[in-house]
Design an enzyme around this catalytic site. Sequence first.
Site, PDB file in Angstrom:
ATOM      1  N   ASP A  17       0.869  -1.171   0.000  1.00 16.25           N
ATOM      2  CA  ASP A  17       0.000   0.000   0.000  1.00 16.25           C
ATOM      3  C   ASP A  17       0.919   1.237   0.000  1.00 16.25           C
ATOM      4  O   ASP A  17       2.094   1.135   0.340  1.00 16.25           O
ATOM      5  CB  ASP A  17      -0.870  -0.052   1.257  1.00 16.25           C
ATOM      6  CG  ASP A  17      -1.667   1.213   1.471  1.00 16.25           C
ATOM      7  OD1 ASP A  17      -2.260   1.709   0.484  1.00 16.25           O
ATOM      8  OD2 ASP A  17      -1.706   1.696   2.623  1.00 16.25           O
ATOM      9  N   ASP A  19      -0.109   5.091   0.864  1.00 19.47           N
ATOM     10  CA  ASP A  19      -0.309   6.074   1.942  1.00 19.47           C
ATOM     11  C   ASP A  19      -0.335   5.387   3.307  1.00 19.47           C
ATOM     12  O   ASP A  19      -1.157   4.507   3.553  1.00 19.47           O
ATOM     13  CB  ASP A  19      -1.611   6.854   1.721  1.00 19.47           C
ATOM     14  CG  ASP A  19      -1.605   7.609   0.391  1.00 19.47           C
ATOM     15  OD1 ASP A  19      -0.567   8.218   0.078  1.00 19.47           O
ATOM     16  OD2 ASP A  19      -2.618   7.571  -0.322  1.00 19.47           O
ATOM     17  N   GLN A  63      -6.687   5.764  -4.913  1.00 15.02           N
ATOM     18  CA  GLN A  63      -6.483   7.213  -5.072  1.00 15.02           C
ATOM     19  C   GLN A  63      -7.781   7.861  -5.547  1.00 15.02           C
ATOM     20  O   GLN A  63      -7.885   8.355  -6.674  1.00 15.02           O
ATOM     21  CB  GLN A  63      -5.336   7.483  -6.059  1.00 15.02           C
ATOM     22  CG  GLN A  63      -3.969   7.051  -5.560  1.00 15.02           C
ATOM     23  CD  GLN A  63      -3.511   7.830  -4.321  1.00 15.02           C
ATOM     24  OE1 GLN A  63      -3.844   9.002  -4.153  1.00 15.02           O
ATOM     25  NE2 GLN A  63      -2.760   7.173  -3.444  1.00 15.02           N
TER      26      GLN A  63
END
Length: 188
Positions: A17, A19, A63
């Site tokens: 992943d 973020d 996103q």
Amino acid sequence: MSLRDLHIDGSWALFLDRDGVINRRLPGDYVKTPNELDLLPGVAHAISKLGSIFGKIIVVSNQQGIGKSLMTDADLALVHKKMLHEITLAGGRIDAIFYSPHLENQGHIMRKPNVGMGLAARKKFPGIRFKQSIMVGDSQGDMLFGKRLGMKTVLVGENPVIARHLADMVDFYFTDLAAFADEIRAFV
Ligand SMILES: [Mg+2]
């Protein structure tokens, strides 16, 4: 089960992943420009170390800031260019980046916890075996994504309480990616 028992080698793939794993999360916001991208401490070096162990390192990132028209694909490309530059400077590599621009409420197959980005990665790299893959993330959606594909899962983050809460879908817990890399490096 311990990490050591997995016998991780170059036939394994590592899914990351973005973020909260590679860069600092911006709570309630999105990383829209390179200036807003802040790699977490030790991450570039950790990815360098992990790159010498895993055959493939793949980023899979939701996103939805794009779906919300807060940013464009071109904005995201600039953010990723900076991310890759910093990782490359530390001697690391990312083999591919997949992202989902879709909104959470769309339920799109490409958005985690759905499995589309994993399938896209295997299409690009047919050697990927999900049973020989590890998903590292900081959210329940990441863990579910990994489990749905039959991967091992690693939760990272400051709060081990979350790891206990998600115990049925978390195989391993570390405070951050650097700690995970150190642990693996200790025996591989
Ligand atoms: Mg995250």
